[in-house]
Structures are given as structure tokens and as C-alpha cells.
Scaffold this motif. Structure first.
Motif, short mmCIF file in Angstrom:
data_model
loop_
_atom_site.label_atom_id
_atom_site.label_comp_id
_atom_site.label_asym_id
_atom_site.label_seq_id
_atom_site.Cartn_x
_atom_site.Cartn_y
_atom_site.Cartn_z
N TRP A 119 28.67 -14.73 15.74
CA TRP A 119 28.03 -15.39 14.39
C TRP A 119 26.47 -15.72 14.87
O TRP A 119 26.13 -15.69 16.12
CB TRP A 119 28.60 -16.71 14.33
CG TRP A 119 28.37 -17.76 15.43
CD1 TRP A 119 27.49 -18.92 15.33
CD2 TRP A 119 29.22 -18.05 16.28
NE1 TRP A 119 27.88 -19.47 16.50
CE2 TRP A 119 29.02 -19.15 17.03
CE3 TRP A 119 30.57 -17.29 16.84
CZ2 TRP A 119 29.65 -19.45 18.34
CZ3 TRP A 119 31.21 -17.92 17.96
CH2 TRP A 119 30.96 -19.00 18.41
N ARG A 121 24.55 -18.13 13.43
CA ARG A 121 24.52 -19.49 12.98
C ARG A 121 25.44 -20.23 12.59
O ARG A 121 26.42 -19.62 12.08
CB ARG A 121 23.36 -19.96 11.99
CG ARG A 121 23.53 -19.18 10.76
CD ARG A 121 22.34 -19.15 9.91
NE ARG A 121 23.06 -18.50 8.42
CZ ARG A 121 22.09 -18.71 7.42
NH1 ARG A 121 21.10 -19.36 7.41
NH2 ARG A 121 22.45 -17.73 6.49
N CYS A 122 25.72 -21.58 12.83
CA CYS A 122 27.02 -22.30 12.24
C CYS A 122 26.78 -23.10 10.91
O CYS A 122 25.58 -23.56 10.81
CB CYS A 122 27.42 -23.53 13.43
SG CYS A 122 28.31 -22.93 14.71
N ASP A 123 27.64 -23.12 10.23
CA ASP A 123 27.73 -23.89 9.03
C ASP A 123 28.37 -24.95 9.34
O ASP A 123 28.84 -25.33 10.31
CB ASP A 123 28.46 -23.10 7.91
CG ASP A 123 29.77 -22.60 7.92
OD1 ASP A 123 30.36 -22.96 8.99
OD2 ASP A 123 30.40 -22.09 7.16
N THR A 196 24.90 -25.40 18.39
CA THR A 196 23.19 -25.31 18.30
C THR A 196 22.80 -23.95 18.10
O THR A 196 21.40 -23.79 18.12
CB THR A 196 22.44 -26.10 19.39
OG1 THR A 196 22.94 -25.45 20.77
CG2 THR A 196 22.88 -27.61 19.41
N HIS A 197 23.49 -22.94 18.61
CA HIS A 197 23.01 -21.40 18.42
C HIS A 197 22.64 -21.14 17.29
O HIS A 197 23.20 -21.27 15.86
CB HIS A 197 24.08 -20.65 18.76
CG HIS A 197 23.77 -19.05 18.68
ND1 HIS A 197 22.91 -18.65 19.58
CD2 HIS A 197 24.17 -18.22 17.81
CE1 HIS A 197 22.82 -17.33 19.40
NE2 HIS A 197 23.41 -17.10 18.36
N ASP A 198 21.32 -20.75 16.90
CA ASP A 198 20.68 -20.37 15.73
C ASP A 198 19.80 -19.16 15.93
O ASP A 198 18.34 -19.33 16.25
CB ASP A 198 20.10 -21.43 15.16
CG ASP A 198 19.49 -21.05 13.54
OD1 ASP A 198 19.61 -19.92 13.16
OD2 ASP A 198 19.29 -21.90 12.78
N LEU A 200 19.49 -16.00 13.85
CA LEU A 200 19.27 -15.17 12.89
C LEU A 200 18.07 -14.46 12.77
O LEU A 200 18.08 -13.23 12.76
CB LEU A 200 19.92 -15.74 11.41
CG LEU A 200 19.76 -14.92 10.16
CD1 LEU A 200 20.95 -13.81 10.39
CD2 LEU A 200 20.07 -15.68 8.84
#
Length: 267
Positions: A119, A121-123, A196-198, A200
């Protein structure tokens, strides 16, 4: 046992096979030894490096929340200590987002990437799953927590297969006897990194070739997540297994191991 000091912690690692270096990064809760049935196939062509992520196994387990950037720097230090200037990288689940950050932060170290159940980013649903995972870890016996993880990562087709069902039962029994159990604070640190991973926007800058691979029935990291990662990376291709979940690499091992080997040899 082999440890190296990297990025302020001691990382445990093992090596199997010889050839071009292949760094294998495992997912949340799991030590590097979970790679062994895959590495046993890949080590015929590659020098497989299996490490325990910070927070699990025989690596250090600091109490502070972790980030994927921090964990990527752990692996950059490991490669430096092993005098490996560049490696192919396979990352599973949390390991795949660490691999993303390794390619973003240290692009010169990454030849190519296989990103499994990944992924960008997390939703809100994913954040809720990681929160519930921490709650379960805090309240359940090891074998009970193992059952929750199994329900999260295996597709219905696996639960309906009697041989696989028996293997899942055995896995829960082994969880109760784990010699290096993950402490709650280790899981909390890893979960913080996942939530917290983002990455994209940064993924659009990764030039290394990538194979994004997952299962169509994955409820933990659904198909839209894999499609988003593959769509963002300029040199990525996507493969999705039918009737398969987050653990698609176990559910389709006879296809997965040679597929990844062949892709890595070509990239």
C-alpha cells in the motif's frame, strides 16, 4: 548468531545461497525466518539476506514508535555493513512499504523491487485494522492472536482446504511455543510505521522496475491499494492471484516462487 549495528540498533540477519544479492523484508509481527520456504527456492540463484525487522525476533525492540523511513535506513545500514552496493529487494506487507522507502531514500541501493500485498497510504479501515491488531495482541494468548492474524490474511479457499486448515492449526500451536515472542511494544512500534506510511507522491519518482503482486480476495490490503501503488510507479507491473488473500504467496507457492525468481532474473 550474526548481528550488525545499523541506525542505532542491532539487527539480526541470516544469509542463504549465493549469487546476486536479494534482500527479503518481512511483514508486521513476523521474523525473517518466515521467508525460509521461499528463500529455499530463490537461494539457487541469489544470495538471500533475511533479517528480523526492528521490533521482532532477535533484532532490537526499542519502545519508540517506528517509521518506514527509519526502518528503510536500518536496511541501508545492513547493506553497507555487508558491503553490498546494490540489491534486488522483495518486501511482504509491512516489508513492502519499507522497501518502498528504501527505493525512495536510497535509490542507488535498489536494482529492482517486488512489492507484495502493498500500500502507498492507509485509509480509515486500514488504520482500524492495525489498531485492532494492537488491542488483540494486548489481550489474547499467543495462539489466540495467531488465529486472528490467520483470519486476517488467508482467503476462504484456504480455510476450506483440509490440508491448509491443518497447517493453520499447527501454526497456532507453534505460536504458543515461540522462542522469541514479539513484545507488545514491538508490535505497537511496527503498527505505527504501517499507519503513518504515506509515500504515494514519492513513488512517482522511483525509477527502479517493480513487480506489484497480491491477492484479489485480500481484505487486509485490498486490491485498490495494489493498483494505486502500481499506477504511481513509472516502471511497475501488476499481478493479482485469484481466490487468494494477503497470504497469497503461501496459497500459490508453486506458482509464486518461480514467478518471482524469473522476474528477478529478468530485472
Amino acid at each position: 548468531m550474526p548481528h550488525i549495528h545499523s541506525n542505532g540498533i542491532n539487527l539480526y540477519y541470516e544469509e542463504h545461497g549465493s549469487g546476486a544479492p536479494l534482500l527479503l523484508i518481512m511483514g508486521i509481527t513476523a521474523p525473517g525466518s518466515v521467508w525460509e520456504q521461499h528463500a529455499a527456492y530463490w537461494e539457487k540463484d541469489f544470495r538471500c539476506i533475511l533479517a528480523d525487522n526492528r521490533g521482532v525476533g532477535r533484532s532490537d525492540k526499542p519502545a519508540a514508535p517506528y517509521t518506514t523511513a527509519q526502518m528503510a535506513d536500518d536496511y541501508a545500514g545492513l547493506l553497507d555493513a555487508l558491503q553490498i552496493p546494490q540489491a534486488r529487494v522483495v518486501g511482504c506487507s509491512m516489508g513492502s512499504i519499507i522497501a518502498q522507502q528504501l527505493a525512495i531514500r536510497h535509490p542507488e541501493k535498489v536494482t529492482s523491487l517486488v512489492l507484495m500485498c502493498t500500500w502507498a497510504r492507509c485509509d480509515n479501515t486500514a488504520r482500524g485494522v492495525f489498531q485492532h491488531m494492537m488491542h488483540c495482541k494486548a489481550r489474547l494468548r499467543p495462539e489466540e492472536f495467531s488465529l486472528y492474524i490467520q483470519l486476517l490474511i488467508y482467503a476462504k479457499s484456504s480455510w476450506d482446504d483440509q490440508q491448509m486448515f491443518s497447517e493453520l492449526e499447527e501454526g497456532r500451536r507453534q505460536a504458543a511455543m515461540e522462542s522469541h515472542p514479539q513484545p507488545l511494544h514491538g508490535l505497537e512500534g511496527q503498527a505505527a510505521a504501517c499507519v503513518t506510511h504515506d509515500a504515494l507522491e514519492k513513488l512517482r519518482e522511483v525509477a527502479a522496475p517493480a513487480l506489484v503482486i497480491g491477492g484479489r480476495d485480500d481484505t487486509f490490503t485490498p486490491v485498490w491499494m495494489a493498483e494505486e501503488v502500481a499506477g504511481a510507479m513509472p516502471n511497475a507491473e501488476l499481478h493479482l492471484y485469484e481466490r487468494s488473500g494477503h497470504a497469497f504467496h503461501w496459497e500459490n507457492m508453486t506458482d509464486f516462487n518461480p514467478r518471482v525468481r524469473d522476474w528477478l532474473l529478468a530485472h
